[in-house]
Design a protein around this motif. Structure first.
Motif, PDB file in Angstrom:
ATOM      1  N   SER A  90       8.674   5.556   1.855  1.00  0.00           N
ATOM      2  CA  SER A  90       7.891   6.595   2.525  1.00  0.00           C
ATOM      3  C   SER A  90       8.512   7.970   2.308  1.00  0.00           C
ATOM      4  CB  SER A  90       7.795   6.312   4.030  1.00  0.00           C
ATOM      5  OG  SER A  90       7.125   5.106   4.254  1.00  0.00           O
ATOM      6  N   LEU A  91       9.805   8.067   2.495  1.00  0.00           N
ATOM      7  CA  LEU A  91      10.483   9.347   2.273  1.00  0.00           C
ATOM      8  C   LEU A  91      10.358   9.791   0.825  1.00  0.00           C
ATOM      9  CD1 LEU A  91      13.744   8.935   4.366  1.00  0.00           C
ATOM     10  CD2 LEU A  91      11.761  10.370   4.888  1.00  0.00           C
ATOM     11  N   ASN A  92      10.471   8.876  -0.095  1.00  0.00           N
ATOM     12  CA  ASN A  92      10.344   9.193  -1.515  1.00  0.00           C
ATOM     13  C   ASN A  92       8.948   9.732  -1.824  1.00  0.00           C
ATOM     14  OD1 ASN A  92      11.260   9.351  -4.187  1.00  0.00           O
ATOM     15  ND2 ASN A  92      10.328   7.376  -4.656  1.00  0.00           N
ATOM     16  N   TYR A  93       7.934   9.073  -1.276  1.00  0.00           N
ATOM     17  CA  TYR A  93       6.560   9.524  -1.493  1.00  0.00           C
ATOM     18  C   TYR A  93       6.364  10.943  -0.959  1.00  0.00           C
ATOM     19  CZ  TYR A  93       1.628  10.242  -0.686  1.00  0.00           C
ATOM     20  OH  TYR A  93       0.366  10.789  -0.639  1.00  0.00           O
ATOM     21  N   TRP A  94       6.792  11.181   0.284  1.00  0.00           N
ATOM     22  CA  TRP A  94       6.572  12.497   0.896  1.00  0.00           C
ATOM     23  C   TRP A  94       7.402  13.572   0.200  1.00  0.00           C
ATOM     24  CZ3 TRP A  94       2.212  12.738   3.014  1.00  0.00           C
ATOM     25  CH2 TRP A  94       1.689  11.654   3.706  1.00  0.00           C
ATOM     26  N   ARG A  95       8.600  13.234  -0.263  1.00  0.00           N
ATOM     27  CA  ARG A  95       9.419  14.202  -0.992  1.00  0.00           C
ATOM     28  C   ARG A  95       8.713  14.611  -2.272  1.00  0.00           C
ATOM     29  NH1 ARG A  95      12.442  13.654  -5.160  1.00  0.00           N
ATOM     30  NH2 ARG A  95      12.547  11.389  -5.051  1.00  0.00           N
ATOM     31  N   LYS A  96       8.222  13.631  -3.032  1.00  0.00           N
ATOM     32  CA  LYS A  96       7.508  13.938  -4.276  1.00  0.00           C
ATOM     33  C   LYS A  96       6.248  14.740  -4.008  1.00  0.00           C
ATOM     34  CE  LYS A  96       9.034  10.018  -7.014  1.00  0.00           C
ATOM     35  NZ  LYS A  96       8.629   8.735  -7.633  1.00  0.00           N
ATOM     36  N   ASN A  97       5.553  14.384  -2.953  1.00  0.00           N
ATOM     37  CA  ASN A  97       4.319  15.076  -2.603  1.00  0.00           C
ATOM     38  C   ASN A  97       4.593  16.530  -2.234  1.00  0.00           C
ATOM     39  OD1 ASN A  97       1.586  14.954  -2.464  1.00  0.00           O
ATOM     40  ND2 ASN A  97       1.480  13.746  -0.603  1.00  0.00           N
ATOM     41  N   LEU A  98       5.640  16.748  -1.457  1.00  0.00           N
ATOM     42  CA  LEU A  98       5.993  18.117  -1.072  1.00  0.00           C
ATOM     43  C   LEU A  98       6.451  18.935  -2.272  1.00  0.00           C
ATOM     44  CD1 LEU A  98       7.805  17.489   2.329  1.00  0.00           C
ATOM     45  CD2 LEU A  98       5.609  18.626   1.970  1.00  0.00           C
ATOM     46  N   GLN A  99       7.210  18.320  -3.169  1.00  0.00           N
ATOM     47  CA  GLN A  99       7.642  19.023  -4.372  1.00  0.00           C
ATOM     48  C   GLN A  99       6.446  19.427  -5.217  1.00  0.00           C
ATOM     49  OE1 GLN A  99      10.342  16.247  -6.169  1.00  0.00           O
ATOM     50  NE2 GLN A  99      12.142  17.223  -5.277  1.00  0.00           N
TER      51      GLN A  99
ATOM     52  N   HIS B 171       0.831  -1.212   0.000  1.00  0.00           N
ATOM     53  CA  HIS B 171       0.000   0.000   0.000  1.00  0.00           C
ATOM     54  C   HIS B 171       0.860   1.254   0.000  1.00  0.00           C
ATOM     55  CE1 HIS B 171      -3.755  -2.098   0.497  1.00  0.00           C
ATOM     56  NE2 HIS B 171      -3.312  -2.725   1.566  1.00  0.00           N
ATOM     57  N   ILE B 172       1.982   1.209   0.695  1.00  0.00           N
ATOM     58  CA  ILE B 172       2.874   2.370   0.752  1.00  0.00           C
ATOM     59  C   ILE B 172       3.553   2.591  -0.589  1.00  0.00           C
ATOM     60  CG2 ILE B 172       4.998   3.259   1.812  1.00  0.00           C
ATOM     61  CD1 ILE B 172       4.108   1.775   4.390  1.00  0.00           C
ATOM     62  N   LYS B 173       3.960   1.523  -1.238  1.00  0.00           N
ATOM     63  CA  LYS B 173       4.672   1.636  -2.510  1.00  0.00           C
ATOM     64  C   LYS B 173       3.755   1.907  -3.692  1.00  0.00           C
ATOM     65  CE  LYS B 173       8.768  -1.127  -1.606  1.00  0.00           C
ATOM     66  NZ  LYS B 173       9.522  -2.314  -2.043  1.00  0.00           N
ATOM     67  N   ASN B 174       2.480   1.616  -3.558  1.00  0.00           N
ATOM     68  CA  ASN B 174       1.543   1.758  -4.668  1.00  0.00           C
ATOM     69  C   ASN B 174       1.218   3.238  -4.906  1.00  0.00           C
ATOM     70  OD1 ASN B 174      -0.568   1.758  -6.471  1.00  0.00           O
ATOM     71  ND2 ASN B 174      -1.751   0.199  -5.397  1.00  0.00           N
TER      72      ASN B 174
ATOM     73  N   LYS C  27      16.574  -8.166  14.680  1.00  0.00           N
ATOM     74  CA  LYS C  27      17.257  -7.885  13.415  1.00  0.00           C
ATOM     75  C   LYS C  27      16.256  -7.843  12.260  1.00  0.00           C
ATOM     76  CE  LYS C  27      21.782  -9.649  14.662  1.00  0.00           C
ATOM     77  NZ  LYS C  27      22.819 -10.656  14.418  1.00  0.00           N
ATOM     78  N   ASP C  28      15.262  -8.708  12.301  1.00  0.00           N
ATOM     79  CA  ASP C  28      14.217  -8.681  11.271  1.00  0.00           C
ATOM     80  C   ASP C  28      13.478  -7.347  11.297  1.00  0.00           C
ATOM     81  OD1 ASP C  28      14.806 -11.235  10.435  1.00  0.00           O
ATOM     82  OD2 ASP C  28      13.109 -12.171  11.461  1.00  0.00           O
ATOM     83  N   ALA C  29      13.193  -6.851  12.481  1.00  0.00           N
ATOM     84  CA  ALA C  29      12.478  -5.575  12.613  1.00  0.00           C
ATOM     85  C   ALA C  29      13.279  -4.444  11.980  1.00  0.00           C
ATOM     86  CB  ALA C  29      12.184  -5.276  14.080  1.00  0.00           C
ATOM     87  N   VAL C  30      14.571  -4.408  12.236  1.00  0.00           N
ATOM     88  CA  VAL C  30      15.431  -3.367  11.660  1.00  0.00           C
ATOM     89  C   VAL C  30      15.488  -3.502  10.141  1.00  0.00           C
ATOM     90  CG1 VAL C  30      17.805  -2.499  11.549  1.00  0.00           C
ATOM     91  CG2 VAL C  30      16.792  -3.087  13.763  1.00  0.00           C
ATOM     92  N   SER C  31      15.634  -4.718   9.670  1.00  0.00           N
ATOM     93  CA  SER C  31      15.687  -4.966   8.230  1.00  0.00           C
ATOM     94  C   SER C  31      14.388  -4.526   7.545  1.00  0.00           C
ATOM     95  CB  SER C  31      15.944  -6.449   7.973  1.00  0.00           C
ATOM     96  OG  SER C  31      15.846  -6.747   6.613  1.00  0.00           O
ATOM     97  N   HIS C  32      13.268  -4.876   8.129  1.00  0.00           N
ATOM     98  CA  HIS C  32      11.970  -4.492   7.551  1.00  0.00           C
ATOM     99  C   HIS C  32      11.753  -2.985   7.629  1.00  0.00           C
ATOM    100  CE1 HIS C  32      10.915  -8.544   6.765  1.00  0.00           C
ATOM    101  NE2 HIS C  32      10.631  -8.892   8.012  1.00  0.00           N
ATOM    102  N   ALA C  33      12.220  -2.364   8.691  1.00  0.00           N
ATOM    103  CA  ALA C  33      12.062  -0.908   8.827  1.00  0.00           C
ATOM    104  C   ALA C  33      12.753  -0.184   7.677  1.00  0.00           C
ATOM    105  CB  ALA C  33      12.604  -0.438  10.172  1.00  0.00           C
ATOM    106  N   SER C  34      13.909  -0.671   7.282  1.00  0.00           N
ATOM    107  CA  SER C  34      14.620  -0.016   6.177  1.00  0.00           C
ATOM    108  C   SER C  34      13.841  -0.122   4.865  1.00  0.00           C
ATOM    109  CB  SER C  34      16.021  -0.594   6.025  1.00  0.00           C
ATOM    110  OG  SER C  34      15.961  -1.930   5.581  1.00  0.00           O
ATOM    111  N   LYS C  35      13.026  -1.153   4.719  1.00  0.00           N
ATOM    112  CA  LYS C  35      12.214  -1.315   3.512  1.00  0.00           C
ATOM    113  C   LYS C  35      11.060  -0.318   3.469  1.00  0.00           C
ATOM    114  CE  LYS C  35      13.144  -6.256   3.342  1.00  0.00           C
ATOM    115  NZ  LYS C  35      12.551  -7.586   3.531  1.00  0.00           N
ATOM    116  N   VAL C  36      10.698   0.218   4.626  1.00  0.00           N
ATOM    117  CA  VAL C  36       9.584   1.166   4.715  1.00  0.00           C
ATOM    118  C   VAL C  36      10.074   2.599   4.602  1.00  0.00           C
ATOM    119  CG1 VAL C  36       7.747   2.026   6.217  1.00  0.00           C
ATOM    120  CG2 VAL C  36       8.284  -0.405   6.180  1.00  0.00           C
ATOM    121  N   ILE C  37      11.210   2.879   5.174  1.00  0.00           N
ATOM    122  CA  ILE C  37      11.695   4.253   5.267  1.00  0.00           C
ATOM    123  C   ILE C  37      11.888   4.882   3.899  1.00  0.00           C
ATOM    124  CG2 ILE C  37      13.659   5.673   5.978  1.00  0.00           C
ATOM    125  CD1 ILE C  37      13.880   3.743   8.423  1.00  0.00           C
ATOM    126  N   PHE C  38      12.591   4.215   2.998  1.00  0.00           N
ATOM    127  CA  PHE C  38      12.898   4.829   1.711  1.00  0.00           C
ATOM    128  C   PHE C  38      11.668   5.061   0.832  1.00  0.00           C
ATOM    129  CE2 PHE C  38      17.018   2.995   2.994  1.00  0.00           C
ATOM    130  CZ  PHE C  38      17.688   4.203   3.152  1.00  0.00           C
TER     131      PHE C  38
END
Length: 97
Positions: free
Chosen positions: A84-93, A38-41, A71-82
């Motif tokens: 999400s940041l990309n979406y919000w950056r594009k949205n703000l632009q 849902h986040i990536k879509n 360790k799984d939690a940290v690994s999965h968190a990195s999959k969400v951060i980028f």
């Protein structure tokens, strides 16, 4: 994707918090990938993205409480951060030029 799906995504977050440990461990990866989709879509509405991020936060918080899956939690968190940041950056632009 219709905005109606935010209710199901929100309930998934509650399920991640309240289900038994056995059920959580057997399904967290499936739930995580569903929420991440849902986040990536790009078709997902803002409310669906926000609720998905909140539900993922709940899932990762619970996952990090178990020593064998921190360790799984940290690994999965990195999959969400980028995404999400990309979406919000594009949205703000788009919004601020």
């Amino acid at each position: 994707m219709p905005d109606k799906c935010w209710v199901g995504v929100d309930l998934m977050g509650v399920t991640c918090q309240e289900c038994s440990s056995d059920r959580f461990f057997s399904l967290y990866f499936v739930w995580f990938n569903s929420l991440l989709s849902h986040i990536k879509n790009p078709e997902s509405s803002r409310i669906v993205r926000v609720v998905s991020c909140t539900s993922i936060s709940d899932l990762l918080t619970r996952l990090s409480r178990f020593t064998n899956t921190k360790k799984d939690a940290v690994s999965h968190a990195s999959k969400v951060i980028f995404p999400s940041l990309n979406y919000w950056r594009k949205n703000l632009q788009r919004h601020y030029g």
